[in-house]
Scaffold this motif. Structure first.
Motif, PDB file in Angstrom:
ATOM      1  N   HIS A 108     -10.173  12.363   6.074  1.00  0.00           N
ATOM      2  CA  HIS A 108     -10.678  11.105   6.642  1.00  0.00           C
ATOM      3  C   HIS A 108      -9.979   9.922   5.974  1.00  0.00           C
ATOM      4  O   HIS A 108     -10.583   8.863   5.805  1.00  0.00           O
ATOM      5  N   GLY A 109      -8.704  10.105   5.634  1.00  0.00           N
ATOM      6  CA  GLY A 109      -7.989   9.115   4.854  1.00  0.00           C
ATOM      7  C   GLY A 109      -7.873   7.757   5.512  1.00  0.00           C
ATOM      8  O   GLY A 109      -8.102   6.728   4.877  1.00  0.00           O
ATOM      9  N   THR A 110      -7.522   7.735   6.787  1.00  0.00           N
ATOM     10  CA  THR A 110      -7.342   6.457   7.467  1.00  0.00           C
ATOM     11  C   THR A 110      -8.646   5.668   7.503  1.00  0.00           C
ATOM     12  O   THR A 110      -8.672   4.458   7.239  1.00  0.00           O
ATOM     13  N   ARG A 136      -1.888  10.737   2.898  1.00  0.00           N
ATOM     14  CA  ARG A 136      -0.561  10.691   3.509  1.00  0.00           C
ATOM     15  C   ARG A 136      -0.119   9.244   3.724  1.00  0.00           C
ATOM     16  O   ARG A 136      -0.934   8.339   3.825  1.00  0.00           O
ATOM     17  N   THR A 137       1.186   9.060   3.829  1.00  0.00           N
ATOM     18  CA  THR A 137       1.736   7.712   3.974  1.00  0.00           C
ATOM     19  C   THR A 137       1.233   7.034   5.238  1.00  0.00           C
ATOM     20  O   THR A 137       0.869   5.849   5.221  1.00  0.00           O
ATOM     21  N   TYR A 138       1.201   7.763   6.351  1.00  0.00           N
ATOM     22  CA  TYR A 138       0.765   7.138   7.597  1.00  0.00           C
ATOM     23  C   TYR A 138      -0.707   6.745   7.533  1.00  0.00           C
ATOM     24  O   TYR A 138      -1.125   5.763   8.174  1.00  0.00           O
ATOM     25  N   GLN A 139      -1.508   7.487   6.759  1.00  0.00           N
ATOM     26  CA  GLN A 139      -2.929   7.162   6.663  1.00  0.00           C
ATOM     27  C   GLN A 139      -3.145   5.820   5.978  1.00  0.00           C
ATOM     28  O   GLN A 139      -3.935   4.992   6.443  1.00  0.00           O
ATOM     29  N   GLY A 196      -4.328   2.557   7.982  1.00  0.00           N
ATOM     30  CA  GLY A 196      -5.598   2.035   7.495  1.00  0.00           C
ATOM     31  C   GLY A 196      -5.472   0.602   6.998  1.00  0.00           C
ATOM     32  O   GLY A 196      -6.366  -0.230   7.214  1.00  0.00           O
ATOM     33  N   THR A 197      -4.351   0.293   6.344  1.00  0.00           N
ATOM     34  CA  THR A 197      -4.135  -1.070   5.856  1.00  0.00           C
ATOM     35  C   THR A 197      -3.904  -2.035   7.010  1.00  0.00           C
ATOM     36  O   THR A 197      -4.431  -3.160   7.013  1.00  0.00           O
ATOM     37  N   LEU A 198      -3.121  -1.619   8.004  1.00  0.00           N
ATOM     38  CA  LEU A 198      -2.882  -2.481   9.161  1.00  0.00           C
ATOM     39  C   LEU A 198      -4.186  -2.859   9.856  1.00  0.00           C
ATOM     40  O   LEU A 198      -4.401  -4.017  10.227  1.00  0.00           O
ATOM     41  N   SER A 252       0.826  -1.211   0.000  1.00  0.00           N
ATOM     42  CA  SER A 252       0.000   0.000   0.000  1.00  0.00           C
ATOM     43  C   SER A 252       0.859   1.260   0.000  1.00  0.00           C
ATOM     44  O   SER A 252       0.562   2.223  -0.704  1.00  0.00           O
ATOM     45  N   VAL A 253       1.931   1.239   0.779  1.00  0.00           N
ATOM     46  CA  VAL A 253       2.814   2.422   0.852  1.00  0.00           C
ATOM     47  C   VAL A 253       3.542   2.628  -0.480  1.00  0.00           C
ATOM     48  O   VAL A 253       3.635   3.757  -0.991  1.00  0.00           O
TER      49      VAL A 253
END
Length: 229
Positions: A129-131, A158-161, A165-167, A96-97
């Motif tokens: 609301h990306g995550t 953003r990368t962290y989102q 979110g994938t985790l 995903s990243v």
């Protein structure tokens, strides 16, 4: 003239990304057959490094649209449910990243440049609301992750989102497919039933959550997108 050229550039970038990914998907489907047995035989040669190698290999394969369920099942068949789940989830997050960063570099900002005020407002809403958007997408059944990861990169998440979110969103389904792969090798009928139950429950949850959030945010999104008079 300059304005027309300025508009054409993001259109060409976005079109080029779409064409490239489409061609990549077709090439994978026709010329890159991947199977659980094939991955097992390839990973065995790495010994103690099989886990890390599998994470990277599965991430790259997912980037070219090899189905995630097949890769998770392979992880379960090779490493068992526990370690296979950890490897599958790590691989999904890495995919995903990488997809987001690739799409951001190739087509980032293009949607905003070629869209109007409404498009920009919707894009901004998705970013804020990306995550949650990633979690819901990962939970909904039948929606492939890799193409949506590229799309999330284009709209500027953003990368962290996408990583977080994938985790969260991929964990239940990754467990289900990993456990099924383990059960197929070990013959554990109880594990197969548990995995099937988890998969079915996640599908119902994803559909219900997606429907509820869509209904809940419909009026709110309209209010935010509509410019003040």
């Amino acid at each position: 003239m300059c304005e027309a050229v300025g508009v054409q550039r993001p259109v060409l970038r976005l079109a080029g990304l779409v064409v490239f990914l489409g061609a990549l998907g077709l090439l994978t489907a026709f010329f890159l057959p991947v199977s659980v047995e094939g991955l097992q035989s390839q990973m065995q040669r790495f010994g103690l490094l099989a886990g890390p190698v599998f994470i990277v290999t599965a991430a790259v394969l997912a980037l070219v649209f090899v189905p995630g369920p097949l890769l998770s099942a392979a992880g379960g068949a090779m490493f068992g449910t526990g370690l296979g789940f950890a490897c599958s989830l790590a691989s999904s997050t890495l995919t995903s990243v990488l997809a987001l960063l690739t799409a951001r570099r190739a087509g980032g900002g293009a949607v905003e440049e070629i869209g109007g005020e409404r498009t920009r407002a919707l894009t901004d809403l998705a970013r804020r609301h990306g995550t949650v958007a990633v979690v819901v997408q990962r939970l909904i059944p039948g929606v492939p992750d890799a193409p949506l990861s590229y799309a999330f990169g284009v709209i500027g998440l953003r990368t962290y989102q996408i990583a977080l979110g994938t985790l969260i969103g991929s964990a239940p389904r990754a467990f289900a497919y990993t456990a099924l792969g383990d059960a197929a090798v070990s013959g554990d009928a109880t594990l197969a039933v548990v995995a099937t139950g988890v998969g079915a429950a996640v599908s119902v949850l994803g559909l219900g959550l997606g429907w509820w959030l869509t209904r809940r945010n419909r009026h709110r999104s309209t209010d935010e997108v509509t410019p003040p008079r």
